[in-house]
Design an enzyme around this catalytic site. Sequence first.
Site, short mmCIF file in Angstrom:
data_model
loop_
_atom_site.label_atom_id
_atom_site.label_comp_id
_atom_site.label_asym_id
_atom_site.label_seq_id
_atom_site.Cartn_x
_atom_site.Cartn_y
_atom_site.Cartn_z
N ASN A 50 0.82 -1.22 0.00
CA ASN A 50 0.00 0.00 0.00
C ASN A 50 0.85 1.26 0.00
O ASN A 50 0.44 2.30 -0.52
CB ASN A 50 -0.93 0.01 1.21
CG ASN A 50 -2.10 -0.95 1.05
OD1 ASN A 50 -2.35 -1.45 -0.05
ND2 ASN A 50 -2.81 -1.22 2.13
N ASP A 88 -5.80 0.59 -4.10
CA ASP A 88 -5.18 0.77 -5.41
C ASP A 88 -6.17 1.36 -6.42
O ASP A 88 -5.92 2.41 -7.04
CB ASP A 88 -4.65 -0.58 -5.91
CG ASP A 88 -3.89 -0.47 -7.22
OD1 ASP A 88 -3.66 0.67 -7.68
OD2 ASP A 88 -3.54 -1.51 -7.79
N HIS A 89 -7.31 0.72 -6.57
CA HIS A 89 -8.29 1.17 -7.56
C HIS A 89 -8.95 2.48 -7.17
O HIS A 89 -9.33 3.28 -8.04
CB HIS A 89 -9.34 0.08 -7.78
CG HIS A 89 -8.79 -1.16 -8.39
ND1 HIS A 89 -9.42 -2.38 -8.35
CD2 HIS A 89 -7.63 -1.38 -9.07
CE1 HIS A 89 -8.70 -3.28 -8.97
NE2 HIS A 89 -7.60 -2.71 -9.40
#
Length: 399
Positions: A51, A125-126
């Site tokens: 992350n 992430d998205h």
Amino acid sequence: MAGYEYVSPEQLAGFDKYKYSAVDTNPLSLYVMHPFWNTIVKVFPTWLAPNLITFSGFLLVVFNFLLMAYFDPDFYASAPGHKHVPDWVWIVVGILNFVAYTLDGVDGKQARRTNSSTPLGELFDHGLDSWSCVYFVVTVYSIFGRGSTGVSVFVLYLLLWVVLFSFILSHWEKYNTGILFLPWGYDISQVTISFVYIVTAVVGVEAWYEPFLFNFLYRDLFTSMIIGCALCVTLPMSLLNFFRSYKNNTLKHNSVYEAVVPLFSPCLLFILSTAWILWSPSDILELHPRVFYFMVGTAFANSTCQLIVCQMSSTRCPTLNWLLVPLFLVVLVVNLGVASYIESILLYTLTTAFTLAHIHYGVRVVSNLQQNWFNLGLINGTNKCLRVERRQWKILKRK
């Protein structure tokens, strides 16, 4: 608002059952980028959190946006007769854009390499990718800018929406099919734009003034590539994947209404923001294009994140995003006619509110999911201890 829970108990339960499913058929990604990323990921230490890699790439995209905003605040820097962006800036932006793209490609590999893949990592992430769309498009705009040799701010506004809808189509597919079909346009655009940034530093922005072919200018090529990629690649592939799922009876939502619900908020956002532009007494898009793009992109990212949460937890997507309410009120006020400075204040106020609301949403969603999995860990740990104690007690009884 500080303690507001954006993730329902039903969604938390859905996340506990979630399994990642994605398909990547892009030749550039499969045969060039993935081998490259497999090599790069080995450089990272195993203690580096995936992350953190994701967030670092996002910060580079934001930095590029801010750097270009400093040297090209009103998008006139590339126009004839104006002070151009220094060559070194194009080189920095090009390198950082490719580095950010690389980090976005290796974060998942780092997660699998360190056995730390979680639904939260995918959501993080998205979710950041959805916000990166506006930073990426607006930064690219400075290559051509406004003026006689550039692209008008309204055309760029429409191109931004082409990119935004192309992005959300992938997650709309997954909402209905359960599979994320990675779009081809993303990898091609990132590699191409990184290269164009460097070329701009070498040849200068004046090179883009000349016709590319006959009377076809480079700015026309830029516009055609974005629209062509969306209409000829992204949209047909999305509809084809949806149709295949329908034929195989694997659609997660059988009614047409439920299938298209995720598109309601983005479409309404497009209608309201376009109405504001058309009704604006002070021509707000010409006056503050960068801020207006950012406002639209942030509201879009919030709607997309809500969709991602729902498709990952297998829950119903909300019909409308509440951020559209203040936007609707502002459009009504603007339609009644306001002074130029009042309209500018409304835009900046709305943009600030959207930004804070979106950050708050992201922080709370991450916090909710982390707390849920922490509690599950405690429960699983307690159950494990109880099972051990029962086995020990049975052994003692036998003795």
